[in-house]
Scaffold this motif. Structure first.
Motif, PDB file in Angstrom:
ATOM      1  N   GLU A 170       0.829  -1.200   0.000  1.00 16.50           N
ATOM      2  CA  GLU A 170       0.000   0.000   0.000  1.00 16.50           C
ATOM      3  C   GLU A 170       0.865   1.253   0.000  1.00 16.50           C
ATOM      4  OE1 GLU A 170      -3.705   1.958   2.549  1.00 16.50           O
ATOM      5  OE2 GLU A 170      -2.426   0.415   3.464  1.00 16.50           O
ATOM      6  N   ASN A 187      -2.299   3.142  -5.930  1.00 16.52           N
ATOM      7  CA  ASN A 187      -2.197   3.084  -4.471  1.00 16.52           C
ATOM      8  C   ASN A 187      -1.825   1.715  -3.926  1.00 16.52           C
ATOM      9  OD1 ASN A 187      -2.773   5.820  -3.944  1.00 16.52           O
ATOM     10  ND2 ASN A 187      -4.974   5.428  -4.179  1.00 16.52           N
ATOM     11  N   SER A 203      -3.606  -1.314  -8.229  1.00 17.00           N
ATOM     12  CA  SER A 203      -4.965  -0.876  -7.933  1.00 17.00           C
ATOM     13  C   SER A 203      -4.978   0.603  -7.592  1.00 17.00           C
ATOM     14  CB  SER A 203      -5.537  -1.681  -6.758  1.00 17.00           C
ATOM     15  OG  SER A 203      -6.783  -1.143  -6.335  1.00 17.00           O
ATOM     16  N   ASP A 205      -7.609   1.791  -5.845  1.00 13.08           N
ATOM     17  CA  ASP A 205      -8.520   1.906  -4.710  1.00 13.08           C
ATOM     18  C   ASP A 205      -7.942   2.846  -3.653  1.00 13.08           C
ATOM     19  OD1 ASP A 205     -10.457   0.274  -5.743  1.00 13.08           O
ATOM     20  OD2 ASP A 205      -9.755  -1.530  -4.726  1.00 13.08           O
ATOM     21  N   VAL A 206      -8.833   3.451  -2.859  1.00 17.31           N
ATOM     22  CA  VAL A 206      -8.391   4.427  -1.867  1.00 17.31           C
ATOM     23  C   VAL A 206      -7.549   3.736  -0.797  1.00 17.31           C
ATOM     24  CG1 VAL A 206     -10.359   5.936  -2.237  1.00 17.31           C
ATOM     25  CG2 VAL A 206     -10.499   4.140  -0.507  1.00 17.31           C
ATOM     26  N   ARG A 207      -6.608   4.463  -0.265  1.00 18.02           N
ATOM     27  CA  ARG A 207      -5.763   3.928   0.784  1.00 18.02           C
ATOM     28  C   ARG A 207      -6.613   3.505   1.973  1.00 18.02           C
ATOM     29  NH1 ARG A 207      -0.873   8.447   0.862  1.00 18.02           N
ATOM     30  NH2 ARG A 207      -0.590   8.547  -1.417  1.00 18.02           N
ATOM     31  N   GLY A 208      -6.196   2.418   2.604  1.00 19.11           N
ATOM     32  CA  GLY A 208      -6.952   1.885   3.718  1.00 19.11           C
ATOM     33  C   GLY A 208      -7.885   0.760   3.329  1.00 19.11           C
ATOM     34  N   THR A 209      -8.065   0.530   2.023  1.00 20.93           N
ATOM     35  CA  THR A 209      -8.926  -0.557   1.568  1.00 20.93           C
ATOM     36  C   THR A 209      -8.338  -1.895   1.992  1.00 20.93           C
ATOM     37  OG1 THR A 209      -9.609   0.729  -0.360  1.00 20.93           O
ATOM     38  CG2 THR A 209      -9.988  -1.641  -0.449  1.00 20.93           C
ATOM     39  N   SER A 210      -9.194  -2.800   2.485  1.00 16.71           N
ATOM     40  CA  SER A 210      -8.747  -4.133   2.878  1.00 16.71           C
ATOM     41  C   SER A 210      -8.196  -4.878   1.672  1.00 16.71           C
ATOM     42  CB  SER A 210      -9.911  -4.912   3.485  1.00 16.71           C
ATOM     43  OG  SER A 210      -9.604  -6.279   3.605  1.00 16.71           O
ATOM     44  N   ASN A 213     -10.633  -6.720  -0.390  1.00 14.72           N
ATOM     45  CA  ASN A 213     -11.619  -5.932  -1.141  1.00 14.72           C
ATOM     46  C   ASN A 213     -11.006  -5.132  -2.284  1.00 14.72           C
ATOM     47  OD1 ASN A 213     -13.766  -6.773   0.529  1.00 14.72           O
ATOM     48  ND2 ASN A 213     -13.312  -5.155   2.026  1.00 14.72           N
ATOM     49  N   LEU A 214      -9.739  -5.321  -2.550  1.00 17.05           N
ATOM     50  CA  LEU A 214      -9.081  -4.560  -3.609  1.00 17.05           C
ATOM     51  C   LEU A 214      -9.571  -4.990  -4.988  1.00 17.05           C
ATOM     52  CD1 LEU A 214      -5.391  -4.481  -2.312  1.00 17.05           C
ATOM     53  CD2 LEU A 214      -6.954  -2.530  -2.487  1.00 17.05           C
ATOM     54  N   TYR A 215      -9.747  -4.009  -5.853  1.00 16.90           N
ATOM     55  CA  TYR A 215     -10.009  -4.270  -7.263  1.00 16.90           C
ATOM     56  C   TYR A 215      -8.739  -3.949  -8.033  1.00 16.90           C
ATOM     57  CZ  TYR A 215     -11.746  -3.940 -12.003  1.00 16.90           C
ATOM     58  OH  TYR A 215     -11.927  -4.119 -13.358  1.00 16.90           O
TER      59      TYR A 215
END
Length: 309
Positions: A170, A187, A203, A205-210, A213-215
């Motif tokens: 991350e 990110n 990815s 995806d916003v920082r902090g995403t599990s 749950n990442l795409y």
């Protein structure tokens, strides 16, 4: 790396062994070298498995997974991970089985992989060869003490495997200096062994995403190369499937943090590992591969990608 001091058992073992090239018979019995194998093994606290020196095609999972092995009062210990090496198990790693010694045969019973018997052959003053006769495969182990083992160097010598020890990396920092560029939006990164579909993902995806749950927006092939004259710096190329390559200077900040400097923009990015993978079983762990094999796998991926365009 620090110079290794000559210790008694292996040196004496090597000297006696080489002086007994011709078998000497007394009452039809071969005179064995005077130094017990137990002394040879105890001369060094850590035995680094130099995977690039392996000879033969035998598949012994625990040997190919371990960075170091230790033989402690009948128990076998191994460092199968780079993250945490030097701290886990007081530097020995985790207990993975037990061993027995019969003359100069070393029998290892691994908790997961089962029983293997090796013939021990001295190579030089801090190196032994473990020869597995059924598969005609030799593994070369170099002896060190925990106090003079170069833990930093081992990370860089095995950088591919370090990157794969986390489910994702991350982004935690972007330098204020540097020109805005497309990589600013990335990110998360994920690295894994080379296969038919590439070996990295990214990815936005916003920082902090599990991690679960990442795409993963993008995929491609990553490649790490040495920097001439600097053993503690690497280059990382992210070869995206449908976009231009991104090139970085890669350095390791600690057991879970890497720095990627982007020369094109002048930006520095820092990534922290998430989802640490502890390698114990064959399902969890990846086998270490020779550098030449890794490079060949990357070339095959790049060739296949070029042909598909």
């Amino acid at each position: 790396m620090k110079a290794i001091q000559l210790l008694g058992g292996l040196a004496l073992f090597l000297g006696v062994f080489t002086s007994c090239v011709s078998d000497v018979y007394i009452e039809d019995e071969i005179i064995e070298p005077a130094v017990p194998l137990s002394v040879v093994l105890s001369d060094y606290e850590l035995w680094y498995v130099d995977i690039n020196q392996t000879q033969g095609n035998g598949n012994i999972p625990f040997m190919e997974k371990a960075f170091t092995l230790s033989f402690l009062s009948g128990d076998v210990w191994a460092n199968n991970n780079l993250a945490g090496i030097g701290n886990q198990g007081a530097g020995y790693g985790i207990e993975v089985g037990y061993y027995d010694i019969f003359d100069y045969d070393l029998d290892i019973s691994h908790d997961i992989d089962g029983f293997y018997s090796f013939e021990v052959i001295p190579v030089n003053r801090n190196t032994i060869e473990l020869y597995h006769r059924p598969t005609q495969t030799s593994f070369f182990l170099k002896g060190y003490q925990r106090s003079n083992f170069d833990y930093d160097r081992i990370f860089y010598d095995n950088i591919h495997f370090f990157l794969q020890e986390y489910a994702a990396w991350e982004k935690i920092y972007t330098s204020a200096s540097g020109v805005s560029n497309e990589f600013d939006a990335e990110n998360f990164l994920s690295f894994y062994p080379a296969n038919g579909g590439g070996n990295f993902q990214s990815s936005q995806d916003v920082r902090g995403t599990s991690v679960n749950n990442l795409y993963w927006d993008y995929t491609g092939i990553y490649d790490v190369q040495n920097v001439a004259g600097n053993a503690l710096l690497k280059t990382l190329t992210l070869d995206y499937d449908y976009f231009e390559n991104e090139f970085f200077e890669l350095s390791i900040l600690d057991d879970s943090t890497i720095s990627l400097y982007h020369p094109t923009s002048g930006s520095e990015y820092r990534f922290r590992g998430k989802g640490y993978i502890t390698y114990k079983t064959p399902e969890e762990g990846k086998s270490r591969l020779k550098q030449a094999v890794i490079e060949q796998s990357i070339k095959q991926l790049q060739t296949a990608k070029s042909k598909s365009k």
